[in-house]
Structure formats: structure tokens, C-alpha cells
Design an enzyme around this catalytic site. Structure first.
Site, mmCIF file in Angstrom:
data_model
loop_
_atom_site.group_PDB
_atom_site.id
_atom_site.type_symbol
_atom_site.label_atom_id
_atom_site.label_comp_id
_atom_site.label_asym_id
_atom_site.label_seq_id
_atom_site.Cartn_x
_atom_site.Cartn_y
_atom_site.Cartn_z
ATOM 1 N N SER A 147 0.834 -1.214 0.000
ATOM 2 C CA SER A 147 0.000 0.000 0.000
ATOM 3 C C SER A 147 0.866 1.261 0.000
ATOM 4 O O SER A 147 0.475 2.280 -0.575
ATOM 5 C CB SER A 147 -0.982 -0.004 1.177
ATOM 6 O OG SER A 147 -0.300 0.125 2.392
ATOM 7 N N MET B 166 10.752 -6.822 4.551
ATOM 8 C CA MET B 166 10.847 -7.444 5.875
ATOM 9 C C MET B 166 12.145 -8.200 6.140
ATOM 10 O O MET B 166 12.221 -8.962 7.105
ATOM 11 C CB MET B 166 9.647 -8.369 6.101
ATOM 12 C CG MET B 166 8.310 -7.637 6.152
ATOM 13 S SD MET B 166 8.252 -6.252 7.326
ATOM 14 C CE MET B 166 8.393 -7.143 8.868
ATOM 15 N N ILE C 105 16.169 -8.006 7.119
ATOM 16 C CA ILE C 105 17.282 -7.173 7.573
ATOM 17 C C ILE C 105 18.403 -7.254 6.532
ATOM 18 O O ILE C 105 18.720 -8.333 6.035
ATOM 19 C CB ILE C 105 17.783 -7.641 8.956
ATOM 20 C CG1 ILE C 105 16.682 -7.420 9.995
ATOM 21 C CG2 ILE C 105 19.062 -6.903 9.347
ATOM 22 C CD1 ILE C 105 16.988 -7.982 11.367
ATOM 23 N N ASN D 96 13.629 4.060 4.234
ATOM 24 C CA ASN D 96 12.697 3.075 4.802
ATOM 25 C C ASN D 96 11.573 3.814 5.517
ATOM 26 O O ASN D 96 11.775 4.931 6.008
ATOM 27 C CB ASN D 96 13.421 2.189 5.822
ATOM 28 C CG ASN D 96 12.496 1.173 6.487
ATOM 29 O OD1 ASN D 96 11.708 0.511 5.818
ATOM 30 N ND2 ASN D 96 12.578 1.054 7.814
ATOM 31 N N HIS E 72 9.194 3.222 8.797
ATOM 32 C CA HIS E 72 9.094 2.365 9.971
ATOM 33 C C HIS E 72 7.880 2.777 10.789
ATOM 34 O O HIS E 72 7.687 3.969 11.053
ATOM 35 C CB HIS E 72 10.368 2.475 10.811
ATOM 36 C CG HIS E 72 10.325 1.598 12.012
ATOM 37 N ND1 HIS E 72 10.454 0.230 11.931
ATOM 38 C CD2 HIS E 72 10.121 1.880 13.311
ATOM 39 C CE1 HIS E 72 10.330 -0.286 13.143
ATOM 40 N NE2 HIS E 72 10.131 0.696 14.004
ATOM 41 N N SER F 283 7.771 6.862 10.850
ATOM 42 C CA SER F 283 8.948 7.655 10.528
ATOM 43 C C SER F 283 9.547 7.170 9.214
ATOM 44 O O SER F 283 9.661 5.964 8.998
ATOM 45 C CB SER F 283 10.036 7.471 11.600
ATOM 46 O OG SER F 283 9.539 7.639 12.914
ATOM 47 N N THR G 33 20.821 2.933 7.393
ATOM 48 C CA THR G 33 22.248 2.678 7.629
ATOM 49 C C THR G 33 22.345 1.253 8.157
ATOM 50 O O THR G 33 21.329 0.566 8.294
ATOM 51 C CB THR G 33 22.822 3.649 8.674
ATOM 52 O OG1 THR G 33 22.145 3.410 9.918
ATOM 53 C CG2 THR G 33 22.628 5.101 8.258
ATOM 54 N N ASP H 103 16.947 0.374 11.829
ATOM 55 C CA ASP H 103 16.006 1.447 12.163
ATOM 56 C C ASP H 103 16.684 2.597 12.907
ATOM 57 O O ASP H 103 16.039 3.331 13.662
ATOM 58 C CB ASP H 103 14.814 0.906 12.983
ATOM 59 C CG ASP H 103 13.976 -0.075 12.179
ATOM 60 O OD1 ASP H 103 13.833 0.119 10.965
ATOM 61 O OD2 ASP H 103 13.462 -1.051 12.771
ATOM 62 N N GLU I 85 1.230 6.888 6.999
ATOM 63 C CA GLU I 85 2.366 6.463 6.170
ATOM 64 C C GLU I 85 2.153 6.888 4.724
ATOM 65 O O GLU I 85 3.089 7.319 4.042
ATOM 66 C CB GLU I 85 2.541 4.936 6.226
ATOM 67 C CG GLU I 85 2.953 4.423 7.591
ATOM 68 C CD GLU I 85 3.203 2.922 7.607
ATOM 69 O OE1 GLU I 85 3.465 2.337 6.538
ATOM 70 O OE2 GLU I 85 3.124 2.325 8.691
HETATM 71 N N1 NHR Z 1 18.459 -3.250 7.215
HETATM 72 C C1 NHR Z 1 19.343 -2.431 7.796
HETATM 73 N N2 NHR Z 1 20.618 -2.810 7.740
HETATM 74 N N3 NHR Z 1 19.013 -1.287 8.418
HETATM 75 C C2 NHR Z 1 17.720 -0.940 8.503
HETATM 76 O O1 NHR Z 1 17.405 0.194 9.121
HETATM 77 C C3 NHR Z 1 16.708 -1.764 7.930
HETATM 78 C C4 NHR Z 1 17.132 -2.932 7.279
HETATM 79 C C5 NHR Z 1 16.195 -3.802 6.707
HETATM 80 C C6 NHR Z 1 14.855 -3.550 6.811
HETATM 81 C C7 NHR Z 1 12.952 -2.252 7.721
HETATM 82 C C8 NHR Z 1 12.683 -2.565 9.204
HETATM 83 C C9 NHR Z 1 11.438 -1.874 9.731
HETATM 84 O O2 NHR Z 1 11.060 -0.809 9.256
HETATM 85 C C10 NHR Z 1 14.426 -2.406 7.487
HETATM 86 C C11 NHR Z 1 15.336 -1.498 8.026
HETATM 87 C C12 NHR Z 1 12.667 -6.361 9.114
HETATM 88 C C13 NHR Z 1 13.089 -6.676 10.389
HETATM 89 C C14 NHR Z 1 13.281 -8.119 10.807
HETATM 90 O O3 NHR Z 1 13.524 -8.410 11.970
HETATM 91 C C15 NHR Z 1 13.374 -5.644 11.276
HETATM 92 C C16 NHR Z 1 13.229 -4.326 10.864
HETATM 93 C C17 NHR Z 1 12.809 -4.015 9.573
HETATM 94 C C18 NHR Z 1 12.515 -5.032 8.706
HETATM 95 N N4 NHR Z 1 13.205 -9.100 9.857
HETATM 96 C C19 NHR Z 1 13.393 -10.525 10.064
HETATM 97 C C20 NHR Z 1 14.764 -10.977 9.553
HETATM 98 O O4 NHR Z 1 15.247 -11.997 10.075
HETATM 99 C C21 NHR Z 1 12.364 -11.329 9.334
HETATM 100 C C22 NHR Z 1 10.966 -11.010 9.758
HETATM 101 C C23 NHR Z 1 9.893 -11.561 8.806
HETATM 102 O O5 NHR Z 1 10.209 -12.127 7.746
HETATM 103 O O6 NHR Z 1 8.697 -11.346 9.133
HETATM 104 O O7 NHR Z 1 15.326 -10.367 8.615
HETATM 105 O O8 NHR Z 1 10.846 -2.353 10.722
HETATM 106 C C1 GAR Z 2 3.929 -0.681 6.790
HETATM 107 O O1 GAR Z 2 3.145 -0.419 7.924
HETATM 108 C C2 GAR Z 2 5.387 -0.441 7.091
HETATM 109 O O2 GAR Z 2 5.588 0.642 7.953
HETATM 110 C C3 GAR Z 2 5.736 -1.719 7.761
HETATM 111 O O3 GAR Z 2 5.058 -2.725 7.047
HETATM 112 C C4 GAR Z 2 3.881 -2.173 6.477
HETATM 113 C C5 GAR Z 2 3.888 -2.455 5.000
HETATM 114 O O4 GAR Z 2 2.658 -2.143 4.426
HETATM 115 N N1 GAR Z 2 7.129 -1.954 7.690
HETATM 116 C C6 GAR Z 2 7.733 -2.757 8.534
HETATM 117 O O5 GAR Z 2 7.170 -3.243 9.499
HETATM 118 C C7 GAR Z 2 9.163 -3.026 8.209
HETATM 119 N N2 GAR Z 2 9.655 -3.973 9.142
HETATM 120 P P1 GAR Z 2 2.484 -2.058 2.859
HETATM 121 O O6 GAR Z 2 3.099 -3.335 2.276
HETATM 122 O O7 GAR Z 2 1.011 -2.045 2.654
HETATM 123 O O8 GAR Z 2 3.165 -0.837 2.385
#
Ligand code: NHR
Ligand code: GAR
Length: 217
Positions: free
Chosen positions: A18, A94, A96, A111, A113, A140, A145, A149, A178
Site C-alpha cells: 500500500s 521485511m 534485515i 525506509n 518504519h 517515521s 544505515t 532502524d 504512512e
Molecule cells: N536493514 C538495515 N541494515 N538497516 C535498517 O534500518 C533496515 C534494514 C532492513 C529492513 C525495515 C525494518 C522496519 O522498518 C528495514 C530497516 C525487518 C526486520 C526483521 O527483523 C526488522 C526491521 C525491519 C525489517 N526481519 C526478520 C529478519 O530476520 C524477518 C521477519 C519476517 O520475515 O517477518 O530479517 O521495521
Molecule cells: C507498513 O506499515 C510499514 O511501515 C511496515 O510494514 C507495512 C507495509 O505495508 N514496515 C515494517 O514493518 C518493516 N519492518 P504495505 O506493504 O502495505 O506498504
């Protein structure tokens, strides 16, 4: 971005897309930006259908097909770099990302968040905001980096948590915010107004506060 260049954008997703939709809708009238491709780590992401309907190229790279995070990220970088993007946008992506990936796209990786950073980094943010008894919650946009987050915040939008809120209702209202702030941040970047340099995130040549621009509906 200077006036004469087009900002090529690649968007990474994992789910509904979305935010991708909001960005595509907002950028249609902007000649300085072009969404080249959408890449998903999940074949069933609804965002891939949104991309197809908008005539944007789609790629799927399943992280489970790779031996480790670096092998996945290397393949991801190869797909993305075909488009020579000026900006890479994480929109509900999703996985890292490795330091190799975040360094490769330093200063051109955004990103969104679902929390008021630096609060509630990581996952399950809506429930955590409720459990913490926070008076407000929100979302946000930040430069990515290697610190998860933890990169410089560009823009934030806040809303009050209601006494009877649950995570689902709260998530819905945050989602609506968002869809306002992410297209705005992408637009600023595409127009050359938003930058990250050694001094931090800057908008129109002025340093942004540590919590970014405060968006009001
Ligand atoms: N990577 C880096 N290095 N730095 C950031 O700031 C990042 C990133 C990758 C993704 C989005 C982030 C969020 O907005 C993002 C920011 C996934 C996880 C996570 O734990 C955490 C934060 C974010 C995205 N992922 C699991 C993993 O093992 C899998 C979870 C799943 O598949 O549902 O990678 O929140
Ligand atoms: C959004 O709420 C975004 O902030 C969040 O996932 C949703 C994606 O929605 N991101 C994370 O949680 C990253 N870890 P969308 O696919 O409909 O845009």
C-alpha cells in the site's frame, strides 16, 4: 538530483504494497521521478500485482533460495543495479539487510518504519507502543544505515493512542499517515531537496532535527 536528471527509483516490498501504491500514485505527475522496478522477497506479495497494473517491472527473489544473508543481498544488488537507481525505497520490506548492502546504497536508501523513532525499533511496533502506555504513536521515514532502524530520520507523523485501541486499529490509522509521509519524502528526494551528508539529513540545505520534519495532517 539536478533539474535535468530523472531520479530512477527501485522499490523493495514483502507484502501488500500500500505504501508502494501511494508513492506510485503521488509520482505520476512528477516528471523528475521514475519508478523503474519493484522487487519482492515473497512471490505472493500483493504489491507485485499493483506494480503489474501500473506497468512497472517486477522481480521476485526468495531469500530462502540463498545460503545466507550476504548471498541474498548480493543477488538483490545485482537485480537492483540493472536499473542504475538514484534511490532505493524499502516499503514494507521485511528482511534485515547486510552492511554490504546498506553501504552500497548509502545516502540513497529510505525506509518507512511504523513507530516514532527512536522508539520501538524492530518488529511488532503497534502492540509495543500500547504495552508501553505511550500517549502517541506514528511512523517515521529514515535513511537506512547498517544500524537497524537507526539511520537519520527525515519525516515523522504522530497520532494519539486511544484508551480502547488495539494493535490492529492503531496499525490502520498509522498506515493512513504512512501514505502521506512516504510519498512526500520520496518526492523531496527526487526533486533534489532532501539529502544525506556528513552533517546528517538536510532539507533545502538546512539540517533536519533529529526527529525529522514533523508532518501535520
Ligand atoms: N536493514 C538495515 N541494515 N538497516 C535498517 O534500518 C533496515 C534494514 C532492513 C529492513 C525495515 C525494518 C522496519 O522498518 C528495514 C530497516 C525487518 C526486520 C526483521 O527483523 C526488522 C526491521 C525491519 C525489517 N526481519 C526478520 C529478519 O530476520 C524477518 C521477519 C519476517 O520475515 O517477518 O530479517 O521495521
Ligand atoms: C507498513 O506499515 C510499514 O511501515 C511496515 O510494514 C507495512 C507495509 O505495508 N514496515 C515494517 O514493518 C518493516 N519492518 P504495505 O506493504 O502495505 O506498504
Amino acid at each position: 538530483m539536478t533539474d535535468s536528471t530523472i531520479c530512477n527509483i527501485v522499490v523493495l516490498i514483502s507484502g501488500s504494497g500500500s505504501n508502494l501504491q501511494a508513492i506510485m500514485d503521488d509520482l505520476t505527475d512528477l516528471t523528475s521521478a521514475h519508478i523503474c522496478a519493484v522487487v519482492s522477497n515473497r512471490a505472493d506479495a500483493y504489491g507485485l500485482i499493483r506494480a503489474q497494473q501500473a506497468g512497472v517491472a517486477q522481480h521476485v527473489l526468495n531469500h530462502k533460495d540463498f545460503a545466507d544473508r550476504l548471498a541474498f543481498d548480493n543477488a538483490l544488488m545485482q537485480v537492483i543495479d540493472q536499473y542504475q537507481p538514484n534511490l532505493v525505497v524499502l516499503a514494507g520490506f521485511m528482511r534485515i539487510l547486510t552492511p554490504e548492502f546498506t553501504r552500497h546504497y548509502a545516502q540513497r536508501l529510505l525506509n518507512i518504519h511504523p513507530s516514532l523513532l527512536p522508539k520501538h525499533k524492530g518488529l511488532d511496533t503497534h502492540q509495543r507502543a500500547i504495552d508501553a502506555g505511550d500517549a502517541e504513536h506514528g511512523c517515521s521515514v529514515h535513511f537506512v544505515t547498517e544500524e537497524l532502524d537507526g539511520g537519520p530520520v527525515v519525516i515523522q507523523a504522530a497520532l494519539p493512542i486511544q484508551p480502547n485501541d488495539n494493535a490492529e486499529r492503531l496499525a490502520q490509522r498509522v498506515h493512513a499517515l504512512e501514505h502521506h509521509i512516504y510519498p512526500l519524502a520520496v518526492r523531496w528526494f527526487a526533486e533534489g531537496r532532501l539529502r544525506l551528508n556528513e552533517q546528517g539529513a538536510q532539507l533545502d540545505g538546512q539540517p533536519l532535527a533529529s526527529s525529522g520534519f514533523q508532518f501535520q495532517l
